[in-house]
Motif scaffolding. Structure first.
Motif, PDB file in Angstrom:
ATOM      1  N   PHE A   1       0.831  -1.417   0.022  1.00 24.65           N
ATOM      2  CA  PHE A   1       0.198  -0.004   0.119  1.00 24.65           C
ATOM      3  C   PHE A   1       0.748   1.011   0.013  1.00 24.65           C
ATOM      4  O   PHE A   1       1.549   1.503   0.771  1.00 24.65           O
ATOM      5  CB  PHE A   1      -1.063   0.435   1.234  1.00 24.65           C
ATOM      6  N   SER A   2       0.465   1.765  -1.179  1.00 28.56           N
ATOM      7  CA  SER A   2       1.530   3.498  -0.754  1.00 28.56           C
ATOM      8  C   SER A   2       0.405   4.512  -0.549  1.00 28.56           C
ATOM      9  O   SER A   2       1.121   5.667   0.042  1.00 28.56           O
ATOM     10  CB  SER A   2       1.291   3.600  -2.466  1.00 28.56           C
ATOM     11  N   LEU A   3      -0.802   4.404  -0.431  1.00 28.80           N
ATOM     12  CA  LEU A   3      -2.260   5.082   0.768  1.00 28.80           C
ATOM     13  C   LEU A   3      -3.387   4.392   0.739  1.00 28.80           C
ATOM     14  O   LEU A   3      -3.498   3.395  -0.128  1.00 28.80           O
ATOM     15  CB  LEU A   3      -1.975   6.259  -0.555  1.00 28.80           C
ATOM     16  N   LYS A   4      -3.630   4.452   2.126  1.00 26.45           N
ATOM     17  CA  LYS A   4      -4.371   3.014   2.693  1.00 26.45           C
ATOM     18  C   LYS A   4      -5.349   4.461   3.472  1.00 26.45           C
ATOM     19  O   LYS A   4      -5.247   5.102   4.445  1.00 26.45           O
ATOM     20  CB  LYS A   4      -3.859   2.182   3.407  1.00 26.45           C
ATOM     21  N   ASN A   5      -6.347   4.284   2.835  1.00 20.53           N
ATOM     22  CA  ASN A   5      -8.154   4.607   3.692  1.00 20.53           C
ATOM     23  C   ASN A   5      -8.050   5.523   3.468  1.00 20.53           C
ATOM     24  O   ASN A   5      -8.257   6.393   4.689  1.00 20.53           O
ATOM     25  CB  ASN A   5      -8.168   3.644   4.785  1.00 20.53           C
ATOM     26  N   PHE A   6      -7.677   6.240   2.428  1.00 19.57           N
ATOM     27  CA  PHE A   6      -7.880   7.807   2.213  1.00 19.57           C
ATOM     28  C   PHE A   6      -9.052   8.495   2.196  1.00 19.57           C
ATOM     29  O   PHE A   6      -9.504   7.967   0.884  1.00 19.57           O
ATOM     30  CB  PHE A   6      -6.591   8.436   1.268  1.00 19.57           C
ATOM     31  N   GLU A   7     -10.349   9.327   3.340  1.00 23.22           N
ATOM     32  CA  GLU A   7     -11.151   9.487   3.152  1.00 23.22           C
ATOM     33  C   GLU A   7     -11.245  10.406   2.238  1.00 23.22           C
ATOM     34  O   GLU A   7      -9.715  11.950   1.753  1.00 23.22           O
ATOM     35  CB  GLU A   7     -11.099  10.493   4.230  1.00 23.22           C
ATOM     36  N   ILE A   8     -12.056  10.592   1.072  1.00 28.16           N
ATOM     37  CA  ILE A   8     -11.973  11.095  -0.233  1.00 28.16           C
ATOM     38  C   ILE A   8     -13.359  12.059  -0.298  1.00 28.16           C
ATOM     39  O   ILE A   8     -14.359  11.135   0.308  1.00 28.16           O
ATOM     40  CB  ILE A   8     -11.570  10.489  -1.670  1.00 28.16           C
ATOM     41  N   PRO A   9     -13.882  12.660  -0.911  1.00 27.27           N
ATOM     42  CA  PRO A   9     -15.151  13.829  -0.623  1.00 27.27           C
ATOM     43  C   PRO A   9     -16.401  12.683  -1.392  1.00 27.27           C
ATOM     44  O   PRO A   9     -15.970  12.112  -2.485  1.00 27.27           O
ATOM     45  CB  PRO A   9     -14.849  14.977  -2.049  1.00 27.27           C
ATOM     46  N   SER A  10     -17.054  12.842  -0.402  1.00 29.12           N
ATOM     47  CA  SER A  10     -18.743  11.906  -1.244  1.00 29.12           C
ATOM     48  C   SER A  10     -19.695  12.392  -0.334  1.00 29.12           C
ATOM     49  O   SER A  10     -19.842  13.635   0.121  1.00 29.12           O
ATOM     50  CB  SER A  10     -18.560  10.205  -0.969  1.00 29.12           C
ATOM     51  N   ARG A  11     -21.497  12.172  -1.326  1.00 29.53           N
ATOM     52  CA  ARG A  11     -21.758  12.491  -1.046  1.00 29.53           C
ATOM     53  C   ARG A  11     -23.103  11.514   0.177  1.00 29.53           C
ATOM     54  O   ARG A  11     -21.840  10.687   0.428  1.00 29.53           O
ATOM     55  CB  ARG A  11     -22.763  13.223  -1.969  1.00 29.53           C
ATOM     56  N   ARG A  12     -23.814  12.055  -0.842  1.00 26.84           N
ATOM     57  CA  ARG A  12     -24.975  10.770  -0.054  1.00 26.84           C
ATOM     58  C   ARG A  12     -24.715   9.553  -0.104  1.00 26.84           C
ATOM     59  O   ARG A  12     -24.681   8.391  -1.365  1.00 26.84           O
ATOM     60  CB  ARG A  12     -26.470  11.229  -0.511  1.00 26.84           C
ATOM     61  N   ALA A  13     -24.630   8.172   0.883  1.00 26.21           N
ATOM     62  CA  ALA A  13     -24.261   6.950   1.146  1.00 26.21           C
ATOM     63  C   ALA A  13     -25.032   6.857  -0.308  1.00 26.21           C
ATOM     64  O   ALA A  13     -24.499   5.874  -1.693  1.00 26.21           O
ATOM     65  CB  ALA A  13     -24.711   6.378   1.740  1.00 26.21           C
ATOM     66  N   ALA A  14     -25.994   6.503  -0.551  1.00 29.77           N
ATOM     67  CA  ALA A  14     -27.269   5.990  -1.805  1.00 29.77           C
ATOM     68  C   ALA A  14     -26.466   5.842  -3.569  1.00 29.77           C
ATOM     69  O   ALA A  14     -25.710   5.621  -3.871  1.00 29.77           O
ATOM     70  CB  ALA A  14     -28.754   6.361  -1.878  1.00 29.77           C
ATOM     71  N   GLU A  15     -25.549   7.549  -3.190  1.00 27.69           N
ATOM     72  CA  GLU A  15     -24.946   8.522  -4.490  1.00 27.69           C
ATOM     73  C   GLU A  15     -23.329   7.737  -4.436  1.00 27.69           C
ATOM     74  O   GLU A  15     -23.664   7.159  -5.796  1.00 27.69           O
ATOM     75  CB  GLU A  15     -25.592   9.824  -4.342  1.00 27.69           C
ATOM     76  N   SER A  16     -23.042   6.792  -3.914  1.00 26.76           N
ATOM     77  CA  SER A  16     -21.581   7.141  -3.658  1.00 26.76           C
ATOM     78  C   SER A  16     -21.370   5.546  -4.037  1.00 26.76           C
ATOM     79  O   SER A  16     -20.764   5.021  -4.390  1.00 26.76           O
ATOM     80  CB  SER A  16     -21.289   6.424  -1.781  1.00 26.76           C
ATOM     81  N   LEU A  17     -22.643   4.894  -4.113  1.00 28.17           N
ATOM     82  CA  LEU A  17     -22.869   3.446  -5.108  1.00 28.17           C
ATOM     83  C   LEU A  17     -22.309   3.321  -6.514  1.00 28.17           C
ATOM     84  O   LEU A  17     -22.457   2.540  -7.130  1.00 28.17           O
ATOM     85  CB  LEU A  17     -23.663   2.793  -4.526  1.00 28.17           C
TER      86      LEU A  17
END
Length: 231
Positions: free
Chosen positions: A50-66
């Protein structure tokens, strides 16, 4: 790579750069309230580092994230992903990604999108907040300040798209696939994109693929593989 462990609820999208040296993927996180996390894995002698792990990125409502489509620039330095927003991340330094763009697409769902060969134009196809299928043509040559070149409403939501969108080899025609056919969009002048035709398929198709000269398209269905001359 375990995409369904106690910390995540699945790998939603992944991409591999042209040099085949890394895997970039997005997973949903239970750690931070069903947000999205970016991961970068370097491939080394069959081992995953892993060069990067679990880096939080912008997201919207959970339903849209799918509904996410993840792409990389040709040199692997930029990550593009879209759901209700178009987000561009700079991963030239994989240990410290930078947010370049968070652009509101005013959509419920992204069906698919693609980039021009020079990566200056982005063609986005999705479902808008007023329940219409829309093609949006964006100039992303300045990734921090995209410009809308043109947009086309392609009808109401009444059948699911099969999600393919491809640009012809000569960059003059955009093909958008549906379950019973394909739209042809004239994009010779991106600021004047216009519907130029529709191909009806006799059998329900899935994932059309084009020859390098873009004069033939192959589709698959339960009855087999069919080729169409679209010259």
């Amino acid at each position: 790579i375990d995409g369904a462990n106690k910390g995540t609820y699945g790998i939603l999208a992944f991409a591999i750069p042209q040099d085949d040296q890394r895997i970039v993927y997005i997973n949903g996180s239970r750690r931070t309230g069903r947000s999205l996390e970016l991961n970068i894995i370097t491939l080394n002698d069959g081992k995953l580092n892993f060069s990067l792990k679990n880096f939080e990125i912008p997201s919207r409502r959970a339903a849209e994230s799918l509904f996410i489509d993840l792409k990389l620039s040709k040199d692997g330095s930029l990550v593009f992903y879209a759901n209700s927003y178009l987000v561009i991340l700079d991963i030239s330094n994989p240990e410290l990604p930078g947010l370049e763009l968070e652009y509101n697409l005013r959509s419920i769902r992204t069906y698919a999108y693609t980039l021009s060969k020079d990566e200056n134009i982005l063609y986005w196809f999705g479902l808008t907040i007023d329940n219409q299928k829309k093609l949006l043509v964006l100039n992303v040559s300045d990734i921090k300040s995209p410009q809308v070149l043109s947009s086309i409403i392609l009808g109401q939501q009444n059948s699911e798209s099969t999600e393919p969108i491809e640009l012809s080899a000569d960059s003059e025609t955009l093909f958008i696939g549906f379950s019973n056919g394909m739209l042809l969009i004239d994009v010779r002048v991106p600021s004047q994109a216009a519907l130029s035709g529709y191909i009806y398929f006799r059998n329900e198709m899935n994932a059309p693929r084009f020859t390098n000269r873009s004069n033939l398209v192959f589709t698959a269905s339960l009855t087999g593989i069919t080729s169409y001359n679209i010259t």
